[in-house]
Design a protein around this motif. Structure first.
Motif, PDB file in Angstrom:
ATOM      1  N   HIS A 249      12.087   1.540  -4.727  1.00 36.38           N
ATOM      2  CA  HIS A 249      12.785   2.581  -5.490  1.00 36.38           C
ATOM      3  C   HIS A 249      12.698   2.255  -6.977  1.00 36.38           C
ATOM      4  CE1 HIS A 249      15.692   5.687  -6.426  1.00 36.38           C
ATOM      5  NE2 HIS A 249      16.429   4.796  -7.083  1.00 36.38           N
ATOM      6  N   ARG A 250      12.781   0.966  -7.291  1.00 36.39           N
ATOM      7  CA  ARG A 250      12.504   0.475  -8.641  1.00 36.39           C
ATOM      8  C   ARG A 250      11.511  -0.676  -8.504  1.00 36.39           C
ATOM      9  NH1 ARG A 250      13.949   0.136 -13.902  1.00 36.39           N
ATOM     10  NH2 ARG A 250      13.877  -1.920 -14.896  1.00 36.39           N
ATOM     11  N   MET A 267      -3.208   4.904 -10.454  1.00 37.94           N
ATOM     12  CA  MET A 267      -2.408   6.078 -10.802  1.00 37.94           C
ATOM     13  C   MET A 267      -1.582   5.866 -12.067  1.00 37.94           C
ATOM     14  SD  MET A 267       0.215   8.269  -8.406  1.00 37.94           S
ATOM     15  CE  MET A 267      -1.138   8.944  -7.449  1.00 37.94           C
ATOM     16  N   PHE A 268      -1.205   4.615 -12.363  1.00 36.76           N
ATOM     17  CA  PHE A 268      -0.345   4.339 -13.509  1.00 36.76           C
ATOM     18  C   PHE A 268      -0.970   3.263 -14.391  1.00 36.76           C
ATOM     19  CE2 PHE A 268       2.316   5.320  -9.812  1.00 36.76           C
ATOM     20  CZ  PHE A 268       2.957   6.465 -10.242  1.00 36.76           C
ATOM     21  N   THR A 289      10.667   8.170  -8.659  1.00 38.96           N
ATOM     22  CA  THR A 289      10.392   9.517  -9.158  1.00 38.96           C
ATOM     23  C   THR A 289       8.967   9.656  -9.669  1.00 38.96           C
ATOM     24  OG1 THR A 289      11.218   8.917 -11.357  1.00 38.96           O
ATOM     25  CG2 THR A 289      12.800   9.856  -9.793  1.00 38.96           C
ATOM     26  N   ASN A 290       8.261   8.540  -9.855  1.00 39.79           N
ATOM     27  CA  ASN A 290       6.877   8.588 -10.314  1.00 39.79           C
ATOM     28  C   ASN A 290       5.886   8.813  -9.176  1.00 39.79           C
ATOM     29  OD1 ASN A 290       7.936   5.885 -12.329  1.00 39.79           O
ATOM     30  ND2 ASN A 290       7.639   7.967 -13.064  1.00 39.79           N
ATOM     31  N   ILE A 305       0.848   6.424  -0.178  1.00 39.63           N
ATOM     32  CA  ILE A 305       1.251   5.092  -0.638  1.00 39.63           C
ATOM     33  C   ILE A 305       0.098   4.387  -1.327  1.00 39.63           C
ATOM     34  CG2 ILE A 305       1.930   2.793   0.150  1.00 39.63           C
ATOM     35  CD1 ILE A 305       3.631   4.124   2.291  1.00 39.63           C
ATOM     36  N   ASN A 306      -1.049   4.347  -0.688  1.00 37.41           N
ATOM     37  CA  ASN A 306      -2.173   3.615  -1.270  1.00 37.41           C
ATOM     38  C   ASN A 306      -2.748   4.308  -2.497  1.00 37.41           C
ATOM     39  OD1 ASN A 306      -1.898   1.628   0.604  1.00 37.41           O
ATOM     40  ND2 ASN A 306      -3.705   2.126   1.781  1.00 37.41           N
ATOM     41  N   ASN A 307      -2.651   5.608  -2.571  1.00 36.95           N
ATOM     42  CA  ASN A 307      -3.139   6.315  -3.759  1.00 36.95           C
ATOM     43  C   ASN A 307      -2.265   6.089  -4.980  1.00 36.95           C
ATOM     44  OD1 ASN A 307      -5.442   7.465  -2.667  1.00 36.95           O
ATOM     45  ND2 ASN A 307      -4.374   9.282  -1.941  1.00 36.95           N
ATOM     46  N   SER A 308      -1.065   5.558  -4.780  1.00 34.48           N
ATOM     47  CA  SER A 308      -0.172   5.299  -5.917  1.00 34.48           C
ATOM     48  C   SER A 308      -0.387   3.907  -6.511  1.00 34.48           C
ATOM     49  CB  SER A 308       1.287   5.449  -5.481  1.00 34.48           C
ATOM     50  OG  SER A 308       1.646   4.418  -4.564  1.00 34.48           O
ATOM     51  N   ALA A 309      -1.400   3.199  -6.058  1.00 30.36           N
ATOM     52  CA  ALA A 309      -1.601   1.805  -6.475  1.00 30.36           C
ATOM     53  C   ALA A 309      -1.887   1.686  -7.967  1.00 30.36           C
ATOM     54  CB  ALA A 309      -2.753   1.193  -5.674  1.00 30.36           C
ATOM     55  N   VAL A 310      -1.449   0.570  -8.529  1.00 31.71           N
ATOM     56  CA  VAL A 310      -1.862   0.163  -9.873  1.00 31.71           C
ATOM     57  C   VAL A 310      -2.878  -0.964  -9.696  1.00 31.71           C
ATOM     58  CG1 VAL A 310       0.308   0.858 -10.901  1.00 31.71           C
ATOM     59  CG2 VAL A 310       0.032  -1.497 -10.145  1.00 31.71           C
TER      60      VAL A 310
END
Length: 461
Positions: A249-250, A267-268, A289-290, A305-310
């Motif tokens: 969540h954080r 992604m970030f 929220t990101n 989930i995996n597409n949000s990886a840094v």
């Protein structure tokens, strides 16, 4: 009286127009020579295309070799989790039960990378060893938002998973601590939870069978517990890149290492980065929220989930093939400007140069790119470019000195070629303004050629 009709009037003789001169063979021969030189220039594009194909082939060989080296060590790594999977019993006739995935409330990820280069022939690949710490806490609060009574959950049948891109790279992994208990993690292929860490060139993960993850059956604290902490550490080998998914969540993510040229993707981008001469530090602060997936869900959200990886990319920036390929695109410009200069010198000196000599000069210009390609695989691109240019310009200058018999003209062409090769090197070094600079340079070159031909016309009057 004498008849004067047979006498010739001198005045009349002076008014007779001179006979019409035949067309100038010089102009016809010059026009034909220009046409033949244009044909030679077009023919010289054939070896330039062959060299361009060779560049592409060498680049593919590089990619294949780097991939083989990386696979022998360990592939790209993507750390995801931990994720707790909790079965639940039937709660209605339409709902016969299932599995809920619970993500952490807070996640702290710290990774320290030590990289090294592995060589195979002239090619090299970046590999690394890493020390990674994952810790944070879980909360049951997201479970309450699913509308499933806490009494339906089978907390004693839960299991926790930590996704790892390539299990071959796991050297050590500690037991995972959940609350007051510790559990040994074992390798498994649970495609229900994770999708493969195939970061690829796009640095996003495709939904394909899982590479693997570490899993342990756990007995969770009672539902009365508000939160419980977790922690796990591991030593991991990898190559190319290291990524992590912000499942908390954080999330507070810190990755540091000794790479000189890291690239941050995914992604970030980092909230903070410091790239020094021999090391780097990057950190991300993210929250739920990101992303586009919740902290608790039924089923699988592996793709999201995996597409949000840094991702931190440690690949060696190999630009020699790209720069050589860009340089060869200017081959026709270099050939035409050189041929025009030689043609102008030929006309001004009235010293004919046969087409074979034009062809030999053109081949020397094309050979520059072969020299550049071969040297850049062993030396830096700048030094390779300098050596190739000096060799090519020196060869052409000495040859034209012998052909034209004029040191002054040969030196002028030497200066012209030097300016051309310097200008092309500047274009190869530029990125944002390469097109603008190239367009202005070609405009000035055309203006200079037009001016030179104008002066030539005045001298021939």
């Amino acid at each position: 009286m004498e008849n004067n009709n047979d006498q010739i009037n001198p005045a009349t003789t002076q008014c007779v127009p001179p006979p019409i001169a035949p067309p100038s063979k010089r102009k016809d021969s010059l026009g034909m020579k220009i046409l033949l030189i244009a044909i030679i220039s077009a023919v010289l594009m054939i070896p330039s295309i062959i060299i361009s194909v060779l560049i592409s082939d060498r680049e593919r060989t590089l990619d294949t070799t780097v991939s083989e080296i990386s696979d022998s060590w360990s592939s790209r790594q993507l750390i995801s989790g931990p994720i707790i999977s909790i079965p639940y019993d039937s709660i209605s006739r339409s709902n016969n039960g299932g599995v809920v995935r619970l993500l952490p409330s807070r996640m702290y990820f710290d990774a320290s990378l030590t990289s090294q280069q592995l060589h195979r022939g002239i090619y090299e690949a970046i590999v690394y060893n890493s020390d990674i710490t994952l810790k944070g806490d879980f909360s049951y609060e997201p479970l309450q938002k699913l509308g499933i009574p806490l009494s339906a959950y089978r907390f004693d049948k839960a299991y926790v998973t930590v996704g790892i891109g390539d299990l071959r790279g796991v050297e050590e992994i500690s037991p995972i601590s959940l609350g007051n208990e510790s559990y040994e993690l074992e390798g498994t292929n649970n495609s229900e939870v994770y999708v493969a860490a195939d970061m690829g060139r796009s640095y996003y993960v495709d939904e394909s069978p899982a590479s693997g993850c570490m899993q342990a059956n756990v007995s969770l604290p009672s539902a009365d517990s508000a939160t419980f902490v977790y922690s796990v550490s591991l030593k991991l080998r990898g190559s190319g890149s290291l990524g992590v998914t912000p499942v908390g969540h954080r999330n507070e993510i810190i990755i540091k290492g000794d790479s000189r040229s890291p690239s941050f993707k995914g992604m970030f981008l980092p909230s903070m980065r410091e790239v020094g001469k021999d090391d780097f530090t990057a950190s991300w602060i993210l929250n739920s929220t990101n992303r586009n997936y919740p902290q608790a869900f039924v089923g699988s959200r592996a793709g999201e989930i995996n597409n949000s990886a840094v991702v931190v990319d440690l690949l060696v920036p190999v630009d020699r093939y790209q720069k050589t390929d860009r340089a060869i695109k200017y081959a026709i410009v270099v050939i035409l400007l050189t041929f025009i200069s030689i043609l102008l010198a030929e006309v001004m000196l009235r010293h004919p140069i046969n087409l074979l000599q034009y062809l030999l000069v053109g081949l020397a210009l094309i050979l520059f790119y072969s020299l550049l390609l071969s040297m850049s695989e062993h030396l830096s691109f700048g030094i390779s470019y300098l050596l190739s240019a000096v060799m090519t310009i020196g060869l052409i200058t000495l040859y034209l000195r012998g052909v034209l018999g004029s040191t002054k003209v040969a030196t002028a062409i030497c200066v012209l070629l030097t300016v051309i090769y310097i200008f092309i090197f500047v274009l190869l070094s530029l990125e944002t303004y390469a097109l603008l600079t190239g367009s202005i340079g070609l405009f000035l070159a055309l203006a200079a050629v037009m001016y030179a031909t104008l002066r030539l016309r005045i001298e021939n009057r």
